[in-house]
Design an enzyme around this catalytic site. Structure first.
Site, PDB file in Angstrom:
ATOM      1  N   HIS A 350       0.839  -1.040   0.002  1.00 53.03           N
ATOM      2  CA  HIS A 350       0.045  -0.018  -0.008  1.00 53.03           C
ATOM      3  C   HIS A 350       0.813   1.095  -0.016  1.00 53.03           C
ATOM      4  CE1 HIS A 350      -3.598   2.432   1.120  1.00 53.03           C
ATOM      5  NE2 HIS A 350      -2.625   3.198   1.833  1.00 53.03           N
ATOM      6  N   GLU A 351       1.588   1.236   1.016  1.00 43.08           N
ATOM      7  CA  GLU A 351       2.655   2.504   1.047  1.00 43.08           C
ATOM      8  C   GLU A 351       3.529   2.697  -0.136  1.00 43.08           C
ATOM      9  OE1 GLU A 351       1.574   4.195   3.084  1.00 43.08           O
ATOM     10  OE2 GLU A 351       0.574   2.782   4.563  1.00 43.08           O
ATOM     11  N   HIS A 354       1.849   4.452  -2.978  1.00 39.84           N
ATOM     12  CA  HIS A 354       1.658   5.712  -2.847  1.00 39.84           C
ATOM     13  C   HIS A 354       2.714   6.451  -3.503  1.00 39.84           C
ATOM     14  CE1 HIS A 354      -1.629   7.032  -0.321  1.00 39.84           C
ATOM     15  NE2 HIS A 354      -1.365   6.099   0.574  1.00 39.84           N
ATOM     16  N   TYR A 431     -10.969   5.293   1.322  1.00 37.47           N
ATOM     17  CA  TYR A 431     -10.305   4.070   0.782  1.00 37.47           C
ATOM     18  C   TYR A 431     -11.074   3.083   0.030  1.00 37.47           C
ATOM     19  CZ  TYR A 431      -6.448   5.427   4.098  1.00 37.47           C
ATOM     20  OH  TYR A 431      -5.320   6.107   4.766  1.00 37.47           O
TER      21      TYR A 431
HETATM   22 ZN   LIG Z   1      -2.583   5.389   2.049  1.00 37.16          ZN
END
Ligand SMILES: [Zn+2]
Length: 501
Positions: A350-351, A354, A431
């Site tokens: 997830h990170e 980004h 999200y």
């Molecule tokens: Zn995030």
């Protein structure tokens, strides 16, 4: 951010389903939906001085002396404002985010154990003394004379950062300092004016612009410096180290004696994973996930433009399971599930996603947080589906229903500023629902088309700031049909999904 894992962990640990939603961990999402339904509720380049005048981006030159005993980082900062501006400026705004930790206003359970702050003094603009006014996390600097388009200005100041203990993101523990939003950050000025939105604990209340950085850290003996820039990993810093990075939205750093590194590469991109003693087992798995995640997203969306990325394991404050910065992300090493503890693969990927949605394609994270978090959650789910064999379609469908109920009760949509959301609905609206939307879009126009939309969006807005409107425009163009009503329904709740069939 992946901020809700912490709460999910606490919930699971005590087998109690109460508190907040999320989402990013499958198990947390299931818990949330059950609860809601049951209750019936709702390039690295050198930056010589000559180059400074020619760029259209702000140029930061920061000197940062770290004192581990005092828990301070202090020194000087110079920001050269770009000459390429459409209008005359009479003032300039900076965010002093660490001041959020000076007098904590967001409840006892998130309060740092010891406060932190960012003091600024001795401000000069082109050598002339300038007056400033600080209001919480925002500083206004009055320019001694108006700055016309085509004119540049160099703003110099002295600063002293006190690190909070137990702060969120900005944090100090053991022999480690996490430097997040740690220097006076130039606010963004666009057609809406200066963005001086205040700090909040819901979401990531940050908005910054592409800049060039040259940062010199001086640290006591034995410390390593891990940063957004390409780092020298070979040994601890001897005295001082200068790091340079062009075209980056922010500059984060970790100063530490506590971490070891696993190095690897995804194509041309170095992928480093930093871990502490006791995390060895997860570290190896998460490094593999990081390498494969960087490859996966690079193939899917377009090349990562920097040479290196660092993944730093550890908790960086209450409620923060993971956090994204350009070139550097943090993640907890593991989280508990009913089947036992699992390496936090979904947080790491997830990170890292980004990097595409936030670090390279920017958006105003305060005004439209869904745009980076929704695309990132969708990217994370794609990875977990394609690489880990997790199918979350049922959960996404249920998330769509529950978010419909929340909208009916509270009127809130998925395209709102951070301040409109409470902790308990933020993850679901910002999200998960947008991720569910893109998953359904794959069913409607095909996976290849959806990926082509994301590739085009990435290519067109890399190193810039995109908006919801930009995203929809690209989607319509690439799909070759008008998807406006589809996005109206999913993002703005203009028509109930169930009614729309
Ligand atoms: Zn995030």
């Amino acid at each position: 951010m992946n901020g809700w894992m912490r709460r999910a962990m606490v919930e699971l640990r005590f087998w109690v389903c109460l508190g907040f939603c999320l989402i990013l961990a499958l198990i947390a999402l299931m818990g949330q939906l059950d609860r809601q339904q049951a209750s019936g509720a709702h390039a690295r380049l050198s930056m010589g001085k000559a180059a400074v005048q020619s760029v259209s981006r702000p140029v930061y030159r920061i000197w940062a002396d770290y004192d581990d005993e005092a828990r301070t980082v202090s020194g000087r900062m110079e920001v050269t404002l770009p000459a390429d501006r459409p209008e005359t400026w009479k003032e300039v705004y900076f965010h002093l985010y660490p001041n959020a930790f000076r007098r904590w206003q967001w409840g006892e359970h998130t309060k740092p154990k010891e406060p932190g702050y960012l003091d600024v003094s001795d401000i000069k603009v082109n050598g002339r003394k300038a007056t400033s006014h600080i209001d919480g996390t925002v500083m206004r600097v009055k320019l001694p004379e108006p700055l016309a388009p085509g004119q540049s200005a160099r703003i110099k100041m002295t600063y002293r950062l006190k690190l909070p203990k137990g702060g969120s993101r900005l944090n100090a523990f053991g022999q480690t300092a996490f430097l997040a939003q740690w220097y006076p950050m130039l606010a963004v000025k666009d057609e809406d004016g200066w963005h001086t939105e205040p700090y909040t604990t819901v979401g990531d209340p940050f908005y910054s612009q592409m800049s060039d950085f040259e940062v010199t850290f001086r640290v006591p003996e034995g410390y390593r410096v891990i940063t957004s820039a390409d780092d020298d990993l070979s040994h601890p810093v001897k005295g001082a180290v200068t790091l340079r990075q062009e075209n980056m939205r922010d500059f984060a750093a970790v100063i530490t004696k506590d971490y070891e590194v696993i190095q690897g590469a995804a194509g041309d991109v170095e992928v480093n994973l930093w871990y502490q003693k006791g995390m060895e087992r997860e570290a190896k798995k998460l490094h593999q996930a990081a390498v494969s995640g960087m490859q996966f997203f690079g193939n899917l969306f377009g090349p990562y433009p920097y040479r290196e990325v660092d993944v730093v394991l550890g908790e960086t404050g209450y409620g923060i399971a993971g956090m994204e910065y350009p070139g550097l992300v943090t993640s907890i090493p593991k989280y508990p599930t009913r089947e036992g503890e699992r390496p936090a693969v979904n947080v790491v990927v997830h990170e890292l996603a980004h990097q595409w949605w936030y670090a390279v394609v920017g958006n105003n994270q305060v005004k439209e947080p869904w745009l980076d978090e929704g695309l990132t959650t969708f990217s994370e789910l794609l990875y977990m589906h394609d690489k880990m064999g997790e199918d979350q379609r049922d959960l996404l469908a249920r998330a769509a229903e529950v978010s419909d109920e929340i909208h009916e009760k509270q009127g809130v949509t998925s395209v709102e500023p951070l301040y409109k959301y409470s902790d308990s609905i933020y993850g679901l609206m910002v999200y998960t629902r947008p991720a569910a939307m893109l998953w359904e879009l794959m069913d409607e126009i095909g996976k290849e088309k959806v990926l082509e939309i994301l590739q085009t969006y990435y290519d067109r807005y890399k190193f810039q700031v995109a908006t919801t409107r930009d995203f929809i425009r690209v989607a319509n163009e690439v799909a070759g049909k008008d998807l406006t009503s589809f996005f109206d329904r999913w993002l703005f709740f203009k028509e109930n999904i169930k009614k729309a069939g």
